[in-house]
Design a protein around this motif. Structure first.
Motif, PDB file in Angstrom:
ATOM      1  N   ALA A   1      -7.508  -5.597   8.898  1.00  0.00           N
ATOM      2  CA  ALA A   1      -7.024  -6.041   7.571  1.00  0.00           C
ATOM      3  C   ALA A   1      -6.461  -7.453   7.696  1.00  0.00           C
TER       4      ALA A   1
ATOM      5  N   GLY B   1      -1.615  -8.587   8.045  1.00  0.00           N
ATOM      6  CA  GLY B   1      -2.595  -8.951   9.069  1.00  0.00           C
ATOM      7  C   GLY B   1      -2.751 -10.453   9.232  1.00  0.00           C
TER       8      GLY B   1
ATOM      9  N   PHE C   1      -6.490  -1.271  -2.656  1.00  0.00           N
ATOM     10  CA  PHE C   1      -7.408  -0.402  -1.894  1.00  0.00           C
ATOM     11  C   PHE C   1      -8.879  -0.711  -2.167  1.00  0.00           C
TER      12      PHE C   1
ATOM     13  N   MET D   1     -11.988   3.225  12.295  1.00  0.00           N
ATOM     14  CA  MET D   1     -11.810   1.924  12.957  1.00  0.00           C
ATOM     15  C   MET D   1     -10.873   2.056  14.163  1.00  0.00           C
TER      16      MET D   1
ATOM     17  N   THR E   1      -7.177 -10.220   6.302  1.00  0.00           N
ATOM     18  CA  THR E   1      -6.942 -11.045   5.106  1.00  0.00           C
ATOM     19  C   THR E   1      -5.663 -10.607   4.399  1.00  0.00           C
TER      20      THR E   1
ATOM     21  N   ALA F   1      -1.595  -9.335   3.642  1.00  0.00           N
ATOM     22  CA  ALA F   1      -0.293  -9.995   3.737  1.00  0.00           C
ATOM     23  C   ALA F   1       0.288  -9.853   5.137  1.00  0.00           C
TER      24      ALA F   1
ATOM     25  N   GLY G   1     -13.494  -7.256   5.624  1.00  0.00           N
ATOM     26  CA  GLY G   1     -14.671  -6.693   4.953  1.00  0.00           C
ATOM     27  C   GLY G   1     -15.538  -7.744   4.277  1.00  0.00           C
TER      28      GLY G   1
ATOM     29  N   ALA H   1       0.835  -1.208   0.000  1.00  0.00           N
ATOM     30  CA  ALA H   1       0.000   0.000   0.000  1.00  0.00           C
ATOM     31  C   ALA H   1       0.868   1.256   0.000  1.00  0.00           C
ATOM     32  N   SER H   2       2.039   1.160   0.612  1.00  0.00           N
ATOM     33  CA  SER H   2       2.898   2.335   0.732  1.00  0.00           C
ATOM     34  C   SER H   2       3.370   2.836  -0.629  1.00  0.00           C
TER      35      SER H   2
HETATM   36  N1  LIG Z   1       4.854   0.096   8.907  1.00  0.00           N
HETATM   37  C1  LIG Z   1       5.417  -0.828   8.147  1.00  0.00           C
HETATM   38  O1  LIG Z   1       6.630  -1.035   8.154  1.00  0.00           O
HETATM   39  C2  LIG Z   1       4.501  -1.628   7.280  1.00  0.00           C
HETATM   40  C3  LIG Z   1       4.967  -2.744   6.592  1.00  0.00           C
HETATM   41  C4  LIG Z   1       4.058  -3.500   5.865  1.00  0.00           C
HETATM   42  C5  LIG Z   1       2.729  -3.120   5.763  1.00  0.00           C
HETATM   43  N2  LIG Z   1       2.317  -1.997   6.422  1.00  0.00           N
HETATM   44  C6  LIG Z   1       0.926  -1.564   6.368  1.00  0.00           C
HETATM   45  O2  LIG Z   1       0.115  -2.652   6.737  1.00  0.00           O
HETATM   46  C7  LIG Z   1      -1.153  -2.520   6.114  1.00  0.00           C
HETATM   47  C8  LIG Z   1      -1.492  -3.814   5.417  1.00  0.00           C
HETATM   48  O3  LIG Z   1      -0.550  -4.059   4.407  1.00  0.00           O
HETATM   49  P1  LIG Z   1      -0.590  -5.409   3.579  1.00  0.00           P
HETATM   50  O4  LIG Z   1       0.615  -5.459   2.733  1.00  0.00           O
HETATM   51  O5  LIG Z   1      -0.909  -6.514   4.501  1.00  0.00           O
HETATM   52  O6  LIG Z   1      -1.816  -5.107   2.593  1.00  0.00           O
HETATM   53  P2  LIG Z   1      -2.835  -6.052   1.870  1.00  0.00           P
HETATM   54  O7  LIG Z   1      -2.326  -7.427   1.720  1.00  0.00           O
HETATM   55  O8  LIG Z   1      -3.271  -5.357   0.642  1.00  0.00           O
HETATM   56  O9  LIG Z   1      -4.071  -5.999   2.824  1.00  0.00           O
HETATM   57  C9  LIG Z   1      -4.721  -4.826   3.009  1.00  0.00           C
HETATM   58  C10 LIG Z   1      -6.136  -5.100   3.395  1.00  0.00           C
HETATM   59  O10 LIG Z   1      -6.672  -3.886   3.871  1.00  0.00           O
HETATM   60  C11 LIG Z   1      -8.045  -3.991   3.812  1.00  0.00           C
HETATM   61  N3  LIG Z   1      -8.610  -2.679   3.516  1.00  0.00           N
HETATM   62  C12 LIG Z   1      -8.440  -1.934   2.407  1.00  0.00           C
HETATM   63  N4  LIG Z   1      -9.134  -0.784   2.522  1.00  0.00           N
HETATM   64  C13 LIG Z   1      -9.751  -0.835   3.725  1.00  0.00           C
HETATM   65  C14 LIG Z   1     -10.625   0.056   4.424  1.00  0.00           C
HETATM   66  N5  LIG Z   1     -11.011   1.220   3.875  1.00  0.00           N
HETATM   67  N6  LIG Z   1     -11.067  -0.309   5.637  1.00  0.00           N
HETATM   68  C15 LIG Z   1     -10.696  -1.477   6.183  1.00  0.00           C
HETATM   69  N7  LIG Z   1      -9.890  -2.365   5.585  1.00  0.00           N
HETATM   70  C16 LIG Z   1      -9.421  -2.036   4.365  1.00  0.00           C
HETATM   71  C17 LIG Z   1      -8.407  -4.998   2.712  1.00  0.00           C
HETATM   72  O11 LIG Z   1      -9.140  -6.028   3.335  1.00  0.00           O
HETATM   73  P3  LIG Z   1     -10.726  -6.171   3.175  1.00  0.00           P
HETATM   74  O12 LIG Z   1     -10.952  -6.800   1.849  1.00  0.00           O
HETATM   75  O13 LIG Z   1     -11.079  -7.010   4.320  1.00  0.00           O
HETATM   76  O14 LIG Z   1     -11.317  -4.789   3.231  1.00  0.00           O
HETATM   77  C18 LIG Z   1      -7.045  -5.517   2.269  1.00  0.00           C
HETATM   78  O15 LIG Z   1      -7.016  -6.899   2.096  1.00  0.00           O
HETATM   79  C19 LIG Z   1      -1.042  -1.354   5.146  1.00  0.00           C
HETATM   80  O16 LIG Z   1      -1.628  -0.244   5.765  1.00  0.00           O
HETATM   81  C20 LIG Z   1       0.440  -1.174   4.988  1.00  0.00           C
HETATM   82  O17 LIG Z   1       0.786   0.133   4.669  1.00  0.00           O
HETATM   83  C21 LIG Z   1       3.172  -1.246   7.167  1.00  0.00           C
END
Ligand SMILES: NC(=O)c1ccc[n+]([C@@H]2O[C@H](COP(=O)([O-])OP(=O)(O)OC[C@H]3O[C@@H](n4cnc5c(N)ncnc54)[C@H](OP(=O)(O)O)[C@@H]3O)[C@@H](O)[C@H]2O)c1
Length: 346
Positions: A162, A168, A330, A236, A164, A166, A188, A54-55
């Motif tokens: 989140a 979460g 997204f 949330m 589901t 990568a 969701g 997402a970043s």
């Molecule tokens: N800080 C760090 O170092 C770091 C590292 C990795 C990831 N992250 C963050 O971790 C988060 C998840 O990343 P990821 O790679 O696991 O992403 P991912 O696999 O795309 O999962 C993101 C999930 O977010 C949910 N989502 C999207 N829009 C939403 C909304 N408006 N409200 C609620 N849920 C929503 C979706 O699930 P649903 O279908 O259930 O809505 C989607 O499956 C991101 O915010 C990312 O930036 C941060």
């Protein structure tokens, strides 16, 4: 030395304009360029897999967030897996498989230094692409977030949003491995919630699209939530402040609900709970854990081999699809780590 034909075409997806609001495919142009030449210290890498995070949307803003912004005319940056084809850096040899910051092009000069240096990939029995998922940004952030950020311990009630995703999906499983009493996912829709319960070891999963979702968490966690892994932010997160147990811990990992279209996001209004419930709110950025990644990857590998961590990939193939997949981050993509297969190693 390189095995490249000098006439080799370098396919690229270039940013043509800064996205306004949601990122769309037409923010990128397809071009065919040449393979860059290699200077002292450089490593030339052929792309094999692109990972989606997402970043990447933040890097497209004028500010760039925590990294240099991607400029119009530049290929889109991503985390990727590649194979070294030419190197003037003694630490990397042609043929080496590596993971790190890459871009949407067949061939790129990749930086070997920086906050997340180019990582050598060990020979392993698992698929190469897992180095972007369970052994990549999502898996490592889940590991450090649950073990060090939230310090999940036996008896904790843990909530992961989140679930589901990568990150979460692995955070749920790691919380369970550390002895959490109850792990509750948030996702969701009914199908996604079913997937969470069946695949990432949650006792329950609550659908955030159901207006009674907060009451459901309150019912599942009558003594409050000890640890909340927040990937979503916005409303949330605000509601979760009201569901925390005294001295609970919140890890701010991401803010999916905010779309990452700019640096300003909606902040919580219930933050006085930090005071009245003596909550700890901590952030995480994987960069700060760079030195500890090899140890973490070893522990994750052990859990995977023992069948204690289930890996889910949302895998696609074809260089031409690179810009189509980014918006799906997204808009409710399928569960698991989103990866694009571009080529096989030589
Ligand atoms: N800080 C760090 O170092 C770091 C590292 C990795 C990831 N992250 C963050 O971790 C988060 C998840 O990343 P990821 O790679 O696991 O992403 P991912 O696999 O795309 O999962 C993101 C999930 O977010 C949910 N989502 C999207 N829009 C939403 C909304 N408006 N409200 C609620 N849920 C929503 C979706 O699930 P649903 O279908 O259930 O809505 C989607 O499956 C991101 O915010 C990312 O930036 C941060």
């Amino acid at each position: 030395m390189s095995y490249l034909d000098p006439k080799t075409v370098n396919r690229q997806w270039i940013l043509n304009r800064r996205p306004q609001g949601a990122v769309v495919r037409t923010d990128f142009d397809y071009v065919e360029g040449t393979v860059p030449s290699v200077a002292d210290g450089d490593v030339l890498v052929r792309s094999l897999y692109f990972g989606y995070d997402a970043s990447q949307r933040i890097w497209l803003t004028e500010d760039g967030g925590y990294m240099k912004p991607i400029m119009p005319g530049e290929p889109m940056r991503c985390m990727g897996i590649g194979q070294v084809v030419e190197s003037r850096n003694p630490d990397y040899q042609p043929g080496d498989l590596v993971e790190g910051f890459m871009s949407w092009q067949d061939y790129a000069i990749v930086r070997a230094d920086g906050p997340m240096p180019l990582r050598h990939l060990p020979k392993a029995d698992f698929p190469l692409s897992w180095n972007l998922g369970v052994f990549g940004v999502g898996g490592l952030t889940a590991f450090f977030g649950v073990t060090d950020g939230l310090k999940v311990k036996e008896g904790d009630t843990v909530v992961v949003s989140a679930a589901t995703g990568a990150t979460g999906g692995l955070a749920c499983q790691i919380a369970r491995l550390l002895g959490a009493k109850k792990v509750i996912g948030i996702a969701g829709g009914a199908d996604k919630c079913r997937w969470v319960v069946e695949n990432v070891g949650c006792d329950a999963c609550v659908d955030y699209k159901d207006p009674t979702w907060t009451a459901k968490i309150a019912e599942l966690a009558p003594d409050g939530v000890d640890a909340y892994f927040d990937n979503v932010g916005g409303d949330m997160l605000d509601e979760m402040f009201l569901l925390m147990a005294p001295q609970g811990r919140i890890l701010i990992c991401g803010a999916m609900s905010q779309g990452y279209t700019g640096v300003k996001v909606q902040g919580p209004t219930n933050y006085m709970r930090i005071c009245t419930h003596q909550l700890t709110v901590q952030g995480i950025l994987l960069f700060f854990y760079a030195a500890k990644i090899p140890q973490a990857a070893q522990q994750i590998g052990q859990w995977v081999m023992e069948g204690k961590l289930r890996v889910t990939e949302n895998r696609h193939a074809g260089f031409e699809k690179a810009p189509d997949l980014l918006p799906t981050m997204f808009t409710g993509k399928d569960p698991g780590k989103l990866v694009l297969h571009v080529a096989d190693p030589a």
